[in-house]
Scaffold this motif. Structure first.
Motif, mmCIF file in Angstrom:
data_model
loop_
_atom_site.group_PDB
_atom_site.id
_atom_site.type_symbol
_atom_site.label_atom_id
_atom_site.label_comp_id
_atom_site.label_asym_id
_atom_site.label_seq_id
_atom_site.Cartn_x
_atom_site.Cartn_y
_atom_site.Cartn_z
ATOM 1 N N ALA A 1 0.816 -1.213 0.000
ATOM 2 C CA ALA A 1 0.000 0.000 0.000
ATOM 3 C C ALA A 1 0.854 1.269 0.000
ATOM 4 N N ARG A 2 2.163 1.104 0.202
ATOM 5 C CA ARG A 2 3.112 2.221 0.243
ATOM 6 C C ARG A 2 2.702 3.249 1.296
ATOM 7 N N THR A 3 2.297 2.725 2.446
ATOM 8 C CA THR A 3 1.964 3.584 3.581
ATOM 9 C C THR A 3 3.172 3.600 4.504
ATOM 10 N N ASP A 4 4.040 4.555 4.286
ATOM 11 C CA ASP A 4 5.334 4.578 4.970
ATOM 12 C C ASP A 4 5.214 4.581 6.486
ATOM 13 N N TRP A 5 4.267 5.335 7.032
ATOM 14 C CA TRP A 5 4.121 5.401 8.487
ATOM 15 C C TRP A 5 3.832 4.016 9.055
ATOM 16 N N GLU A 6 2.863 3.323 8.458
ATOM 17 C CA GLU A 6 2.505 1.986 8.917
ATOM 18 C C GLU A 6 3.627 0.991 8.631
ATOM 19 N N GLY B 1 9.278 -2.391 12.611
ATOM 20 C CA GLY B 1 9.624 -2.457 14.028
ATOM 21 C C GLY B 1 8.956 -3.631 14.721
ATOM 22 N N ALA B 2 7.674 -3.869 14.412
ATOM 23 C CA ALA B 2 6.956 -4.999 15.013
ATOM 24 C C ALA B 2 7.572 -6.318 14.576
ATOM 25 N N SER B 3 7.950 -6.414 13.306
ATOM 26 C CA SER B 3 8.584 -7.644 12.807
ATOM 27 C C SER B 3 9.863 -7.936 13.568
ATOM 28 N N LEU B 4 10.673 -6.900 13.752
ATOM 29 C CA LEU B 4 11.905 -7.068 14.523
ATOM 30 C C LEU B 4 11.591 -7.439 15.965
ATOM 31 N N ASN B 5 10.588 -6.784 16.549
ATOM 32 C CA ASN B 5 10.193 -7.062 17.929
ATOM 33 C C ASN B 5 9.772 -8.520 18.112
ATOM 34 N N LEU B 6 9.134 -9.096 17.084
ATOM 35 C CA LEU B 6 8.686 -10.490 17.154
ATOM 36 C C LEU B 6 9.785 -11.479 16.780
ATOM 37 N N GLY B 7 10.981 -10.979 16.499
ATOM 38 C CA GLY B 7 12.112 -11.866 16.245
ATOM 39 C C GLY B 7 12.457 -12.103 14.788
ATOM 40 N N MET B 8 11.796 -11.410 13.868
ATOM 41 C CA MET B 8 12.119 -11.567 12.453
ATOM 42 C C MET B 8 13.458 -10.868 12.184
ATOM 43 N N SER B 9 14.304 -11.490 11.411
ATOM 44 C CA SER B 9 15.610 -10.893 11.115
ATOM 45 C C SER B 9 15.474 -9.787 10.073
ATOM 46 N N ARG B 10 16.460 -8.913 10.055
ATOM 47 C CA ARG B 10 16.503 -7.866 9.031
ATOM 48 C C ARG B 10 16.547 -8.488 7.644
ATOM 49 N N GLU B 11 17.295 -9.560 7.515
ATOM 50 C CA GLU B 11 17.421 -10.218 6.219
ATOM 51 C C GLU B 11 16.072 -10.734 5.722
ATOM 52 N N LYS B 12 15.282 -11.271 6.621
ATOM 53 C CA LYS B 12 13.963 -11.775 6.242
ATOM 54 C C LYS B 12 13.045 -10.627 5.818
ATOM 55 N N ILE B 13 13.084 -9.534 6.555
ATOM 56 C CA ILE B 13 12.278 -8.367 6.191
ATOM 57 C C ILE B 13 12.662 -7.868 4.804
ATOM 58 N N ILE B 14 13.958 -7.759 4.544
ATOM 59 C CA ILE B 14 14.439 -7.314 3.231
ATOM 60 C C ILE B 14 13.990 -8.283 2.143
ATOM 61 N N GLU B 15 14.071 -9.576 2.414
ATOM 62 C CA GLU B 15 13.676 -10.577 1.425
ATOM 63 C C GLU B 15 12.194 -10.477 1.093
ATOM 64 N N VAL C 1 12.516 2.586 3.282
ATOM 65 C CA VAL C 1 11.952 2.717 4.626
ATOM 66 C C VAL C 1 12.658 1.763 5.590
ATOM 67 N N ALA C 2 12.897 0.529 5.152
ATOM 68 C CA ALA C 2 13.592 -0.438 6.011
ATOM 69 C C ALA C 2 14.988 0.066 6.373
ATOM 70 N N GLN C 3 15.709 0.594 5.389
ATOM 71 C CA GLN C 3 17.050 1.120 5.655
ATOM 72 C C GLN C 3 16.988 2.246 6.683
ATOM 73 N N GLU C 4 15.989 3.122 6.572
ATOM 74 C CA GLU C 4 15.840 4.216 7.538
ATOM 75 C C GLU C 4 15.557 3.678 8.942
ATOM 76 N N VAL C 5 14.645 2.706 9.038
ATOM 77 C CA VAL C 5 14.301 2.133 10.342
ATOM 78 C C VAL C 5 15.522 1.454 10.954
ATOM 79 N N PHE C 6 16.234 0.658 10.168
ATOM 80 C CA PHE C 6 17.417 -0.028 10.676
ATOM 81 C C PHE C 6 18.464 0.986 11.156
ATOM 82 N N ALA C 7 18.674 2.061 10.385
ATOM 83 C CA ALA C 7 19.662 3.074 10.757
ATOM 84 C C ALA C 7 19.255 3.776 12.050
#
Length: 130
Positions: free
Chosen positions: A65-70, A76-90, A110-116
């Motif tokens: 949906a390209r809703t950057d805020w969400e 962040g929620a994915s990381l909080n639940l234990g998903m790796s950065r690599e999985k999110i990128i994939e 957006v992912a790069q910004e959140v990770f940074a």
């Protein structure tokens, strides 16, 4: 609402588990109540999918949906639940084929910004400490 319902309490607990924080009312407390009670208290509480699987679906939907805020929140929620950065990128890379290259390009940005931001908050070097 005087007493929180069981559905509301369940929704708040699931929200906190997914996002690692309490829900914030913002400008529209009625919308937050609907979100907590219905989305998290009913849909996310269904046993057919795990929270991690539901988060993967949500991450995909907001990226498409390209809703950057969400998207920022669900990364962040994915990381909080234990998903790796690599999985999110994939996940985001795969969306290029289903939602188009602009969707993936936006999601990766957006992912790069959140990770940074996370790395800056923890003192990590994003290019070297993965």
């Amino acid at each position: 609402m005087n007493q929180p319902s069981a559905r509301h309490e369940r929704g708040e607990a699931i929200f906190k588990e997914v996002f690692g924080r309490e829900p914030r009312p913002g400008n529209y407390p009625e919308f937050l109540q609907i979100t907590v009670e219905h989305l998290f208290g009913e849909i996310w509480a269904r046993p057919q999918l795990s929270l991690e699987e539901r988060e993967l679906v949500a991450l995909t939907a907001v990226a498409l949906a390209r809703t950057d805020w969400e998207l920022r929140g669900h990364i962040g929620a994915s990381l909080n639940l234990g998903m790796s950065r690599e999985k999110i990128i994939e996940v985001i890379i795969q969306l290029a084929y289903y939602g188009g290259w602009p969707v993936a390009n936006n999601g990766l940005r957006v992912a790069q910004e959140v990770f940074a931001e996370l790395d800056n908050a923890t003192g990590k070097d994003a290019d070297h400490d993965q």
